[in-house]
Design a protein around this motif. Structure first.
Motif, mmCIF file in Angstrom:
data_model
loop_
_atom_site.group_PDB
_atom_site.id
_atom_site.type_symbol
_atom_site.label_atom_id
_atom_site.label_comp_id
_atom_site.label_asym_id
_atom_site.label_seq_id
_atom_site.Cartn_x
_atom_site.Cartn_y
_atom_site.Cartn_z
ATOM 1 N N CYS A 144 0.794 -1.118 0.053
ATOM 2 C CA CYS A 144 -0.088 -0.097 -0.089
ATOM 3 C C CYS A 144 0.744 1.283 -0.089
ATOM 4 C CB CYS A 144 -0.909 0.003 1.315
ATOM 5 S SG CYS A 144 -2.298 -1.192 1.193
ATOM 6 N N GLN A 145 1.872 1.236 0.793
ATOM 7 C CA GLN A 145 2.747 2.457 0.826
ATOM 8 C C GLN A 145 3.434 2.619 -0.359
ATOM 9 O OE1 GLN A 145 2.895 4.717 3.304
ATOM 10 N NE2 GLN A 145 3.876 5.842 1.931
ATOM 11 N N THR A 146 3.877 1.781 -1.052
ATOM 12 C CA THR A 146 4.582 1.751 -2.412
ATOM 13 C C THR A 146 3.652 2.477 -3.365
ATOM 14 O OG1 THR A 146 5.843 0.019 -2.117
ATOM 15 C CG2 THR A 146 5.882 0.579 -4.389
ATOM 16 N N LEU A 147 2.423 2.063 -3.213
ATOM 17 C CA LEU A 147 1.516 2.521 -4.262
ATOM 18 C C LEU A 147 1.066 4.085 -3.758
ATOM 19 C CD1 LEU A 147 -1.075 -0.572 -4.681
ATOM 20 C CD2 LEU A 147 0.498 0.536 -6.287
ATOM 21 N N ILE A 148 0.969 4.268 -2.648
ATOM 22 C CA ILE A 148 0.686 5.704 -2.062
ATOM 23 C C ILE A 148 1.787 6.724 -2.555
ATOM 24 C CG2 ILE A 148 0.529 7.084 -0.138
ATOM 25 C CD1 ILE A 148 -0.734 4.766 1.147
ATOM 26 N N ASP A 149 2.836 6.175 -2.521
ATOM 27 C CA ASP A 149 4.252 6.975 -2.975
ATOM 28 C C ASP A 149 4.237 7.196 -4.399
ATOM 29 O OD1 ASP A 149 5.248 7.002 -0.394
ATOM 30 O OD2 ASP A 149 6.581 5.240 -0.619
ATOM 31 N N SER A 150 3.929 6.218 -5.061
ATOM 32 C CA SER A 150 3.752 6.283 -6.745
ATOM 33 C C SER A 150 2.682 7.242 -7.019
ATOM 34 C CB SER A 150 3.556 4.954 -7.247
ATOM 35 O OG SER A 150 3.305 5.021 -8.681
ATOM 36 N N LEU A 151 1.298 7.192 -6.281
ATOM 37 C CA LEU A 151 0.253 8.241 -6.599
ATOM 38 C C LEU A 151 0.611 9.485 -6.262
ATOM 39 C CD1 LEU A 151 -2.662 5.821 -5.645
ATOM 40 C CD2 LEU A 151 -1.941 6.558 -7.859
#
Length: 253
Positions: A89-96
């Motif tokens: 989730c954190q990886t996707l949040i950073d990307s977004l």
């Protein structure tokens, strides 16, 4: 005898004046058309910018909503002690969040090259490895079991799961999240290996994963796909190399 027409004097001057007036009228008409065309082009450009700004606003709202949902999912995973999901989730949040910054800097306008070719847009590949069934038993000392792990390769990246020992039906339940890459490079190959301590690891089977799926911030439903192996590991083995169950997702980077 009829009189020959005269091309001199007052008659000639009158014709010349009429031609000059007609030429002037034509030039004014051309100029008027050019002014209309210039105004039309300016208006079209203004309308295009307004449409792009509205698109950027809508895209920003969509990204912020995705971030909000992922933050909620991360909190739920953290409460449950599911740290793999927290990391994903954190990886996707950073990307977004990075994508949101790009929208703010560029007004949401991609280059024309990217608008024309969506395969050049970057995506984040997410693979949830659930487990395998029917793997070949290679370690005779461990009652015909195997020590297996899964790798997924895409573009220039390669990620792997932990090793599950003494099991031909290993359950991994592990999330692999790749760094953003152009969608044109996102053709992941999954491979299952038997881990050896004192010799090279043995390939048990592999498969090319289908990434022709809609973009989403979440992985899809579980799918089970058979593994392939050109040469059987055990001579005369007709049962095949087994199968793998996983969930797959692609998110906009």
């Amino acid at each position: 005898t009829p009189e020959a027409p005269s091309f001199g004097g007052a008659g000639f001057r009158s014709t010349r004046i009429q031609m000059e007036e007609e030429a002037g009228d034509f030039a004014r008409t051309v100029g008027h058309v050019q002014d209309i065309n210039q105004k039309s082009a300016a208006q079209l450009e203004k309308e295009s910018v307004m449409i792009e700004d509205e698109t950027a606003k809508s895209e920003s709202e969509d990204v912020m909503e995705e971030i909000r949902l992922l933050e909620e999912e991360k909190e739920t995973a953290l409460s449950a002690g599911d740290y793999d999901s927290v990391e994903q989730c954190q990886t996707l949040i950073d990307s977004l969040q990075e994508r949101l910054g790009k929208i703010g800097r560029g007004g949401g306008r991609d280059t024309q090259e990217h608008r024309e070719d969506p395969m050049k847009k970057e995506v984040t590949l997410m693979v949830h490895i659930i487990g395998c069934e029917g793997l070949s038993a290679l370690d005779k000392r461990k009652k015909k079991l195997c020590d297996s792990y899964v790798t997924v390769s895409a573009g220039k990246q390669k990620l792997k799961t932990k090793v599950v020992k003494k099991d031909v039906t290993p359950q991994f339940d592990q999330h692999l999240t790749f760094k953003p890459m152009p969608r044109s490079e996102c053709h992941p190959t999954l491979a299952v290996y038997h881990s050896n301590t004192f010799s090279a690891d043995v390939l048990l089977g592999e498969v090319l994963l289908d990434t022709d799926i809609p973009l989403s911030s979440h992985v899809g439903e579980p799918i089970t796909t058979p593994l392939k192996l050109e040469t059987p590991i055990v001579a005369g083995d007709t049962k095949g190399p087994g199968e793998v169950t996983l969930r797959l997702g692609l998110a906009s980077a």
